[in-house]
Write an enzyme that holds these catalytic residues in place. Structure first.
Site, PDB file in Angstrom:
ATOM      1  N   TYR A 127     -42.114  -2.566 -56.386  1.00  0.00           N
ATOM      2  CA  TYR A 127     -42.767  -1.774 -57.427  1.00  0.00           C
ATOM      3  C   TYR A 127     -43.599  -0.690 -56.759  1.00  0.00           C
ATOM      4  O   TYR A 127     -44.400  -0.966 -55.878  1.00  0.00           O
ATOM      5  CB  TYR A 127     -43.676  -2.652 -58.286  1.00  0.00           C
ATOM      6  CG  TYR A 127     -44.160  -1.909 -59.511  1.00  0.00           C
ATOM      7  CD1 TYR A 127     -43.502  -2.033 -60.726  1.00  0.00           C
ATOM      8  CD2 TYR A 127     -45.255  -1.045 -59.437  1.00  0.00           C
ATOM      9  CE1 TYR A 127     -43.923  -1.328 -61.846  1.00  0.00           C
ATOM     10  CE2 TYR A 127     -45.679  -0.330 -60.546  1.00  0.00           C
ATOM     11  CZ  TYR A 127     -45.001  -0.473 -61.746  1.00  0.00           C
ATOM     12  OH  TYR A 127     -45.411   0.239 -62.843  1.00  0.00           O
ATOM     13  N   GLN A 256     -63.094   3.480 -47.939  1.00  0.00           N
ATOM     14  CA  GLN A 256     -62.789   2.348 -48.803  1.00  0.00           C
ATOM     15  C   GLN A 256     -63.295   2.607 -50.220  1.00  0.00           C
ATOM     16  O   GLN A 256     -62.606   2.342 -51.201  1.00  0.00           O
ATOM     17  CB  GLN A 256     -63.455   1.091 -48.224  1.00  0.00           C
ATOM     18  CG  GLN A 256     -63.027  -0.176 -48.898  1.00  0.00           C
ATOM     19  CD  GLN A 256     -61.524  -0.346 -48.848  1.00  0.00           C
ATOM     20  OE1 GLN A 256     -60.926  -0.274 -47.798  1.00  0.00           O
ATOM     21  NE2 GLN A 256     -60.900  -0.515 -49.993  1.00  0.00           N
ATOM     22  N   GLU A 324     -60.999  -8.184 -46.430  1.00  0.00           N
ATOM     23  CA  GLU A 324     -59.638  -7.665 -46.284  1.00  0.00           C
ATOM     24  C   GLU A 324     -59.548  -6.873 -44.969  1.00  0.00           C
ATOM     25  O   GLU A 324     -58.660  -7.100 -44.160  1.00  0.00           O
ATOM     26  CB  GLU A 324     -59.344  -6.767 -47.493  1.00  0.00           C
ATOM     27  CG  GLU A 324     -57.962  -6.167 -47.497  1.00  0.00           C
ATOM     28  CD  GLU A 324     -57.791  -5.145 -48.618  1.00  0.00           C
ATOM     29  OE1 GLU A 324     -58.788  -4.817 -49.312  1.00  0.00           O
ATOM     30  OE2 GLU A 324     -56.655  -4.648 -48.781  1.00  0.00           O
ATOM     31  N   HIS A 325     -60.473  -5.935 -44.798  1.00  0.00           N
ATOM     32  CA  HIS A 325     -60.555  -5.134 -43.564  1.00  0.00           C
ATOM     33  C   HIS A 325     -61.871  -5.457 -42.867  1.00  0.00           C
ATOM     34  O   HIS A 325     -62.920  -5.435 -43.502  1.00  0.00           O
ATOM     35  CB  HIS A 325     -60.552  -3.640 -43.871  1.00  0.00           C
ATOM     36  CG  HIS A 325     -59.425  -3.186 -44.744  1.00  0.00           C
ATOM     37  ND1 HIS A 325     -59.535  -3.097 -46.119  1.00  0.00           N
ATOM     38  CD2 HIS A 325     -58.158  -2.796 -44.437  1.00  0.00           C
ATOM     39  CE1 HIS A 325     -58.388  -2.660 -46.622  1.00  0.00           C
ATOM     40  NE2 HIS A 325     -57.530  -2.478 -45.635  1.00  0.00           N
ATOM     41  N   ASP A 358     -54.226   1.896 -42.415  1.00  0.00           N
ATOM     42  CA  ASP A 358     -53.665   2.124 -43.751  1.00  0.00           C
ATOM     43  C   ASP A 358     -52.375   2.932 -43.684  1.00  0.00           C
ATOM     44  O   ASP A 358     -51.458   2.713 -44.475  1.00  0.00           O
ATOM     45  CB  ASP A 358     -54.659   2.928 -44.614  1.00  0.00           C
ATOM     46  CG  ASP A 358     -55.818   2.074 -45.092  1.00  0.00           C
ATOM     47  OD1 ASP A 358     -55.751   0.845 -44.960  1.00  0.00           O
ATOM     48  OD2 ASP A 358     -56.805   2.661 -45.588  1.00  0.00           O
ATOM     49  N   GLU A 412     -41.390 -47.969 -52.388  1.00  0.00           N
ATOM     50  CA  GLU A 412     -41.599 -46.948 -53.415  1.00  0.00           C
ATOM     51  C   GLU A 412     -40.841 -47.284 -54.697  1.00  0.00           C
ATOM     52  O   GLU A 412     -40.827 -46.493 -55.634  1.00  0.00           O
ATOM     53  CB  GLU A 412     -41.183 -45.563 -52.877  1.00  0.00           C
ATOM     54  CG  GLU A 412     -42.053 -45.117 -51.707  1.00  0.00           C
ATOM     55  CD  GLU A 412     -41.869 -43.668 -51.299  1.00  0.00           C
ATOM     56  OE1 GLU A 412     -40.994 -42.981 -51.871  1.00  0.00           O
ATOM     57  OE2 GLU A 412     -42.599 -43.214 -50.398  1.00  0.00           O
TER      58      GLU A 412
END
Lengths: 429, 429
Positions: A127, A256, A324-325, A358, A412
């Site tokens: 996407y 950011q 994240e970073h 990035d 079992e």
């Protein structure tokens, strides 16, 4: 941007609250998305046409973007752009090739073969958001790992626009090696990829960023098809000691912050002078940004400069946030690595700013957000493979272990399991 | 069990319908589960006590099962059971150790260091169902890969019973090396592991099988914590040519059918005589099974013997179904591997029956169900790690690529990204 002294708990609680708020908002949209998904599953192309006319205000003859349009896009964009994209591609490919894995075959015990096959997924859907926020870099980051894994059919979807699809996106798709592109977006595109329609093939996995409706649609179809992570707002955390450069750090925090008002940009430093200098620099640099309003709102809501007593405390804070970073502006960044427990991507020293990652250096920019670096990882070649285990025993090898299996099966209460082993050593009646 | 001639489409459509029906049922339970999860998140132990009293009819002083109880369990179970479990453990460990992976560090371009750190998750929660269906093998299969990945804290939860926790489960937990066990089950246990309570630690990932409420709770907390797959009903598909042994095949189909009325057991064969022999054998062997009623219902609903014209057609059918377990009873099973596109676990030849894999041989028995082998894989060491990317550039290395990054950032309208690179090469004003 506030300078706070040792108020990590407050900051972390604030981030948590924002995430909870976002979730409330999600609930309302979920019903709309579920209706769209069910409708596309039932009515296929007819439903796709309906939602495209309703949401995108576009009436399409065919969803497929013809190959010639990609050639035209490639010819229409600047050579410098193509060169930059090719440079990024080389780095992304050389980095992700190191992630490639192979299965194993083992024959260490008499009469026993065990193994693991690793194979690419058959078909993957990517996407790609359209409109004002068109990200060619995201095309490379999502498509190239799938290519390296060996995925044969990579299908891209991107929302249609009255003015046509962004040529930079098409050029990136061509360079990345996308196999087919459909002009369709939103929850309806995700549903089409998950279940297939007359025009759109059903895929095994859907990846790529999108708005709230796209994210919720991915969650709704998860299980019927695989998906990548559900990304939340992006974040950066910078750890700096007295060697940190305030201008660089301020610029990185703002890179950011310009993404989105929900983005979080946090500096944790042992140096009060640096903290105040970054605060000043952020204010100055903000004035020069075209996306000043977004960045300013983001910094006001989710920006913070935290002064701590020691680097240990700084790393502890970072680990609690699981950014994240993570940028390390400290004397010996490589040596500090062992103190980092949770982070999606780690940038060492003053010349590895986040935008280098990035766009260009090679590691993937699809990263775990909202503290999920504790348990999620960057998109990688691993996301485009599947594994099958392999087992072969001789009669003698099975005979030796039959009693062990029988006792386990019986404990079992699964007697047919035990029978399946033992029938092989019984005389036919 | 019906013998059908080339009716794959019908069978596959039937399996699809069953899955859809199961989903409808899910929707109703979802609301209950969401309420429980929200409540445990808000009220912690108090809510846990309430739901344990309501659903399990047990009032607990403390959720934690004391270490001494594990020792006692281990001492109380048969030596032959311990030996069988130890044998299985050895095989599971030696197989999963081959899945272990390491990161990389690369310095191929001047002034550039790139890498990927691979590290274990900190804390993992393992759900183990209790009661009549107690599966010690499942404890090993879920815990050992986490151990091999290097997870430091493995927390097990299992529903309490008025008569105490099953000693075979506790013995398996002790042998597998579980760090702590809590007597708590259902959606409330999943919520406790996801968010933490006064007594139960918050974990990074929740794995392990459970009933519908457990599965839905895992889905509800996904994202706040990682989870393994959501397992659907189990299935086996056997491909056989004229060399297949009807008794063995019938026993293997029934070992799947005895799990659950929703289990699917399918034989695809080129040999009509074998098809009819298996049909007869299933009928005979069914009579001897303690779980006859379940197996009979399963076979009637989801069992099928499909006769096809060629092995190619058999493999095509198998690939469309993407079975969880695939047994190959054909002349040269290893040579047939390249025809298998999608299967969770592949069992080669007459002496590798599915229960050998379920209990003992080493490959994991947590496998992708309901056709998800197209894109999911067996539980593995990979499920207990996370990855962080590493990047370091020198000033010179960054300088060389600054224009490429700038153009990519500007085409995306992210000027602060470009600024973050360029400020490093500007004179301070």
């Amino acid at each position: 941007m506030k300078v706070l002294y040792g108020k990590q708990d407050e900051i972390i609680a604030g981030m948590e609250t924002l995430r909870e708020e976002a979730k409330q908002f999600e609930k309302e949209a979920t019903h709309v998305v579920e209706r769209i998904v069910t409708d596309v599953k039932a009515r296929g192309d007819e439903a796709l046409r309906f939602y495209t006319e309703t949401f995108d205000k576009v009436t399409l003859e065919s969803f497929r973007i013809p190959a010639v349009q990609l050639e035209e896009a490639l010819a229409s964009v600047e050579v410098s752009f193509i060169e930059a994209l090719e440079g990024a591609k080389r780095n992304i490919v050389s980095y992700h090739e190191k992630q490639k894995r192979y299965g194993f075959l083992e024959a260490e015990q008499d009469g026993i073969i065990r193994g693991q096959l690793i194979r690419p997924l058959d078909t993957v859907g990517v996407y790609v958001p359209g409109g004002t926020a068109a990200y060619p870099s995201s095309v490379l980051m999502n498509v190239l790992p799938a290519k390296i894994a060996g995925v044969k059919r990579i299908v891209m979807v991107t929302p249609p626009h009255p003015s046509g699809v962004n040529p930079y996106i098409l050029a990136a798709a061509k360079i990345a090696g996308v196999d087919e592109i459909y002009s369709i977006g939103g929850a309806q595109a995700v549903a089409a990829l998950a279940y297939g329609t007359e025009s759109i093939p059903r895929v095994d996995k859907i990846v790529g960023p999108g708005n709230l409706y796209v994210a919720l649609a991915k969650r709704a179809v998860f299980g019927d098809v695989n998906i990548d992570m559900i990304a939340g707002p992006s974040d950066i955390l910078v750890i700096a000691d007295e060697t940190g450069d305030a201008r660089y750090i301020a610029a990185d925090l703002l890179s950011q912050a310009e993404h989105d008002v929900n983005s979080a940009a946090i500096l944790v430093t042992t140096d009060q002078t640096l903290a105040e200098a970054v605060q000043r620099e952020v204010k100055i640099q903000l004035q020069q940004l075209p996306r000043k309003e977004i960045a300013q709102a983001s910094v006001a809501r989710n920006g913070a400069i935290i002064v701590v007593d020691s680097l240990e405390e700084a790393f502890e804070t970072a680990n609690r946030i699981a950014p994240e970073h993570l940028e390390l502006h400290v004397k010996e960044p490589m040596m500090a690595l062992s103190q980092v427990k949770h982070a999606g991507s780690i940038f060492l020293g003053p010349y590895a700013p986040e935008p280098l990652g990035d766009y260009y250096a090679g590691p993937n920019h699809v990263l775990p957000t909202s503290g999920t670096a504790r348990f999620f990882s960057a998109l990688s070649v691993d996301d485009f493979i599947k594994k099958s285990s392999i087992l072969s025993y001789t009669r003698e090898a099975l005979y030796k272990v039959r009693d062990h299996i029988t006792i386990l099966a019986e404990k079992e209460g699964l007697h047919a399991h035990a029978k399946s082993i033992n029938i092989r050593f019984e005389e036919e009646k």
